[in-house]
Design an enzyme around this catalytic site. Structure first.
Site, short mmCIF file in Angstrom:
data_model
loop_
_atom_site.label_atom_id
_atom_site.label_comp_id
_atom_site.label_asym_id
_atom_site.label_seq_id
_atom_site.Cartn_x
_atom_site.Cartn_y
_atom_site.Cartn_z
N LYS A 120 -3.01 4.44 13.36
CA LYS A 120 -3.87 3.59 14.18
C LYS A 120 -3.03 2.78 15.18
CE LYS A 120 -7.78 4.65 12.22
NZ LYS A 120 -8.67 3.79 11.46
N GLN B 48 -3.73 4.59 -2.24
CA GLN B 48 -4.29 5.54 -1.28
C GLN B 48 -3.11 6.07 -0.48
OE1 GLN B 48 -6.88 2.76 0.60
NE2 GLN B 48 -5.30 1.95 1.95
N ASP C 104 -6.89 8.11 8.65
CA ASP C 104 -5.49 7.86 8.29
C ASP C 104 -5.31 7.57 6.80
OD1 ASP C 104 -6.88 5.44 8.55
OD2 ASP C 104 -5.08 4.30 9.09
N ASP D 176 -5.31 -3.79 -3.87
CA ASP D 176 -6.20 -3.55 -2.74
C ASP D 176 -7.40 -2.71 -3.17
OD1 ASP D 176 -6.24 -3.64 0.37
OD2 ASP D 176 -6.60 -1.51 -0.08
N GLU E 243 -8.50 -7.52 -5.37
CA GLU E 243 -9.07 -7.73 -4.04
C GLU E 243 -10.34 -6.91 -3.91
OE1 GLU E 243 -9.40 -6.85 0.45
OE2 GLU E 243 -8.94 -5.41 -1.10
N LYS F 14 -2.41 -6.46 11.28
CA LYS F 14 -2.55 -5.22 10.54
C LYS F 14 -2.06 -4.04 11.38
CE LYS F 14 -6.99 -5.57 9.45
NZ LYS F 14 -8.28 -5.27 8.79
#
Lengths: 676, 676
Positions: free
Chosen positions: A263, A323, A358, A394, A423, A536
């Protein structure tokens, strides 16, 4: 002993067991899940214990560390209405267990009746019965003092009965308090019952309950927004973080970032060659979850940072995001851990119509799940070996609950000091389930609870509802994903009130900085919560010396937290009535009320607001007409209050919150000078 | 399939199971005890079911009679917030079971996403995925219609995708509602989870929930207080009891009465030779619990009475008092079933300083407990064989809970129609435990709850508290042991209000007559609750034709109960605000609100009282300004009410209670004539 009848009740091996144990508390989902506590806590256990008839029942609390063979025990005390209570103190990390044992006690039943008998002959017969029971207790006593003492007592009592002693003499001997205490130590447990459920406690270190988190992107540590930050650059931030009073420094992922489908800035899909991508797109040719982004530094440099942080009283928390970027090594090495599309490609993350090309999620329905589970557990193990003991996980709600229950238990088995923060910003029952399966702390809806009613309802539920036994809230006014509308529009006063609320309503809280203390309020899109120029996707330059910075204010808040035990637990929160809907007031106190903090916050960022509080004096341990001092820990101001009703006024442009320590014992007359 | 990791979570045999089931209701003590229902009831079961991520979860309610091998099932419907609901109807007596099965549903997840996809290529890939899932559903379908239909659908969808069909066309085929309904019938249950607890339901006949008891001493059936009554004399009372509308005629013990330590009139210890003793002192040389007092008649005459009662719509309930007179045959035959005093004599009942020398309790800690249990179970069996199906159990709280759980289960195993009433006037948790272990109905504290606040609190707890699932209250304004102070001093109006309250607050109620309807109010001692000249110790003459008798009033009350389903259950009780503390008001309604009864009672026996009620119109299914008729079932009066606030006035000398049927649909204009 004869055989049991055909249809024996569930819990009865022996029909002579006449006692009942019910409603043991605390107990989460009938004992399916542990309650959570921290080292040094005292755990009060209650139970309903009773038998048939009017015989006297006794009961004990039993507890042990799960690794101990034997149980410790203490007699439970009656609270009335057949409810009993006892407490034990936990002095080691790990899993503890507790349960309750109860029995109809022949000696106590005899004693109860003996006190009430009137007739001489009746008393003599009963004295002989008592002597037999005491003799039995002597037989149960191990060789030594107790047995001899009890035997002597039995002889005295039987002797007096045979000699035709008068009622008063029989009572004097039979009801001897000191000797009865010895007999109570040797109860007849032949028909005792142990509660069918062994309850569990997860005992963590104190930081699981009381922690102040500072989230920081190491990529921006160089400070100019151009050069990529390094672990060495992060070291230079430690004194700043320490001055603000944070004890946890939490980094978003620090692993190699995928290049495939990377990204660009502001989450665009056409990155330039200099774009760094999202750190949550984990894995590239340099490695996966057990590797470091080369720009940040080496493993050695990371370990050094962890040690230096520790010297500043700061613990590094890592982000665990299970991930993979498309170029993560596991995608090639373990294709069976991912779901495949009908066209043979690996399924990227999506929530139609949204796509996250992604990111490849793991397939928790993979037939190779045991190896996937073990590999993910290995990631925790790897970083624990580097000195990390805190993990912010996460999106745990997009991975199987059963996996979390297993992996957290696995890690804690060897490393009971490890703390896990969930989270999960999702539906309430999902968030609670994650807490039940083991997460030490949980993100909350605080981020979107702004009004007095919302805050009161939510924190009442958190601190008084069933979740209080296992769900430890961690309150965040912002995160890299969430710039709430209130911060976008409310200005500095809202930043101040939101961080004051988080720091005083919740024993665990955190901010994403320096965006927070530097009042970053620019959203990517109106109506959205994404930051403009989000870290980010890019490096940012932050001016720590900005005179508008809230760093000093936050430092004072964190010092108030460190100095006041009442702010270090969620249990002692009680809201206080205040007759202005723009103002919220609450007290937090330690169980012994030796430390009480009263907070009042003006929720209106634009206007001075004032109101009358009505304090529950009895709950605060105050007399009706007593004068007491309120010491504002943020400003140093002092107020002399008296009685239940007191006036407060707050100007949001100066300080939207009072965080006041209640001092009910004024030491000297001159203490009053403050107010003259 | 690989082996599970070492520390698998409790309920996971397979890590691929991603769904969670929590908080299934109703469930008593985590499923340890059954809930109670009656034949024909619909049982609504709710559960929290959810998975990780955003995949779609589905769940089913499973239920069966405990004697059935297979389970029935129905899909549960979402209520929001991850809660689901479904209901099943019970159509047979005995024990039923239910549980919940849930799973992450691949077909429904696919469908959920497919609806949201926008891009043509994306839709085509997804259509091919859907075709595969539908093909799998076809394989799960048994040979027959469904398999063929699903296979055709899969081919249509895959075909359209291959042919490059446009998005709308793909959506039309893929989201076909009718075909989706077929696919839902064949869910993929490979990773489904069944809740770990199988909940139980004790299903009894309707009389367990709705019954009107009349307690009567057969010894007084002759009517003159001189001749000992017989079962034949009892037959003559049946029309009287029937006219009053009672459907249960309950006899104190009818067994031989002990002669050793027999009690005289008014519980004295020096009986004359003509004294009959207390029927609770069971057993003499003529026999024990399976024998009849010879003066009453033979077993054949008893069976005849049971049959004649049945012809009058009346069921005979027996008293089960598990205790022995000193001359009970078992004392000689089974000395090991009794506790022995230190002097070798058998321990009589006592609660020092009180002694009950005419009663020997059983020792439930006897080493021969299995034989004792079997013998006591045999008593139930014996009387069931004589045609008795209702038992009022005397003082069950002085016998082991485990015994009751076993014996009730034993009896119900063969005789699920048998109803047990627990006569335990003791501490709340003890009473609840007895209900949990199996008693169909329980005596209550109603006997001593007199004020508006007391009645409101107590019946709110009974009908809304956790006990509502297992504790069926049976309300008695008096018993042979209890002449409450209110009845001693309040006069006729209190007798009327107390029986009206019992009959309308509780679906199960009873009176001890004829003492009650004939207004017997003489206490043995001031400040006590024992009747003067109690039938417990002597024969009594009762004048059924006394013009002051409340028999007709009670008959009207019982007719109102029989005609109004709302009064036949405890679930639909809601208290109504009325602005006079001497008046209490409440509504009872059926779940569908087709029958609503509003009761207003003047609790002051001396003065006319009046007040304004505020009805919850929405809860009663009424419009804000609607007129509705209140039909007083006791007097035949009619009132036209409108809106929430209405006025009521009650003169205790005439009728202290309104029991009014709400008629919200006035059929004709002329219905209004009543009020003109």
């Amino acid at each position: 002993m004869s055989a049991a009848p055909e249809v024996a009740p569930v819990e009865l091996a022996d029909g002579r067991i006449r006692v009942v144990i019910e409603h043991v508390t605390p107990l989460v989902d009938g004992g399916r899940f542990p309650i959570k506590r921290v080292l040094g806590d005292s755990i009060e256990v209650q139970a309903d214990c009773f038998g048939d008839g009017h015989d006297v029942v006794a009961c004990s609390l039993l507890w042990r560390h799960a690794r101990s063979a034997g149980w410790q025990s203490a007699p439970m005390q009656p609270l009335g209405n057949d409810r009993w209570s006892a407490a034990f103190v936990i002095d080691a990390l790990g899993t503890w267990q507790y349960t309750v044992r109860a029995w109809v006690d022949p000696f106590l039943s005899w004693r109860h009746d003996f006190q009430r008998r009137l007739e001489a002959e009746d008393l003599r017969v009963a004295a002989r019965t008592g002597a037999l029971l005491i003799e039995e207790a002597a037989q149960r006593a191990e060789l030594g003092g107790d047995a001899a003492l009890l035997r002597a007592w039995a002889q005295d009592l039987a002797g007096a009965a045979s000699a035709g002693a008068a009622p008063d003499e029989l009572r004097r001997i039979g009801l001897d308090e000191a000797r009865a205490a010895i007999a109570r130590r040797q109860p007849d447990l032949r028909h005792s019952l142990t509660f069918g459920i062994t309850a569990k406690v997860t005992v963590e270190r104190r930081r699981a309950q009381f922690s102040s988190w500072y989230e920081f992107f190491p990529r921006s540590a160089a400070g100019d927004g151009v050069r990529h930050g390094t672990f060495a650059d992060c070291e230079a931030w430690l004194p700043y973080v320490q001055r603000m009073g944070f004890d946890v420094l939490y980094f978003p992922p620090i692993h190699p970032i995928g290049r495939v489908q990377r990204k660009g800035r502001n989450n665009t899909r056409d990155p330039g060659p200099a774009d760094h991508g999202s750190p949550w797109a984990i894995g590239a040719e340099e490695g996966g979850h057990d590797a470091l982004l080369p720009q940040l530094g080496t493993l050695e440099e990371f370990r050094r940072l962890v040690r230096r942080a520790d010297e500043h009283g700061i613990e590094i928390a890592m982000d665990i995001a299970f991930q993979c970027a498309p170029d993560h090594p596991w995608v090639r090495e373990h294709p069976e851990w991912f779901r495949r599309r009908v066209d043979g490609s690996i399924q990227y993350a999506e929530n139609p119509p949204k796509k996250y090309e992604d990111i490849y999620p793991f397939d928790f329905e993979s037939n190779d799940w045991p190896n996937l589970w073990r590999a993910l557990a290995g990631i925790f193990e790897f970083w624990i070996a580097q000195g990390v003991s805190m993990f912010r996980v996460d999106n745990p709600h997009t991975k199987a609950f059963g996996f979390w229950e297993w992996v957290i238990a696995q890690v804690r088995e060897k490393h009971p000091e490890v703390i896990f923060l969930s989270e999960a910003f999702t539906r309430p029952k999902v968030m609670h389930r994650l807490a039940k399966v083991g997460f030490s702390q949980s993100y909350t809806y605080f981020t979107w609870r702004n009004t007095k009613q919302e805050l009161t309802d939510y924190f009442t539920e958190l601190t008084r509802g069933p979740g209080r036994e296992y769900f430890r809230p961690n309150a965040w006014p912002n995160t890299p994903d969430i710039l709430p509308a209130a911060l976008q529009w409310g200005g500095r006063a809202v930043f101040m009130s939101r961080v004051a609320l988080a720091a005083t309503l919740a024993a665990n809280y955190g901010i994403y900085g320096p965006a927070f203390e530097l009042l970053e309020a620019r959203a990517l899109r109106a109506g959205g919560e994404e930051y403009q120029d989000s870290e980010k996707y890019e490096l940012r330059a932050w001016n720590r010396d900005d005179p508008a910075s809230l760093a000093a204010y936050i430092g004072v808040l964190n010092r108030a937290r460190r100095d006041n035990a009442a702010l270090q637990s969620d249990a002692g929160l009680r809201f206080i009535d205040i007759d202005n809907d723009q103002m919220i007031a609450y007290a937090k106190s330690t169980p012994d009320r030796s430390n009480i903090v009263v907070c009042v916050v003006n929720l209106d960022p634009h206007h001075l607001q004032s109101g009358w509080l009505t304090l529950d004096l009895a709950a605060l341990g105050l007399e009706a007409n007593q004068a007491y001092q309120m010491h504002d820990l943020l400003t140093g101001s002092h107020f002399l209050w008296q009685g239940a009703r007191n006036y407060v006024s707050l100007d949001p442009q100066r300080s939207p919150a009072h965080v006041m320590q209640l001092r009910s014992r004024l030491r000297r007359e001159s203490d009053f000078d403050y107010f003259l």
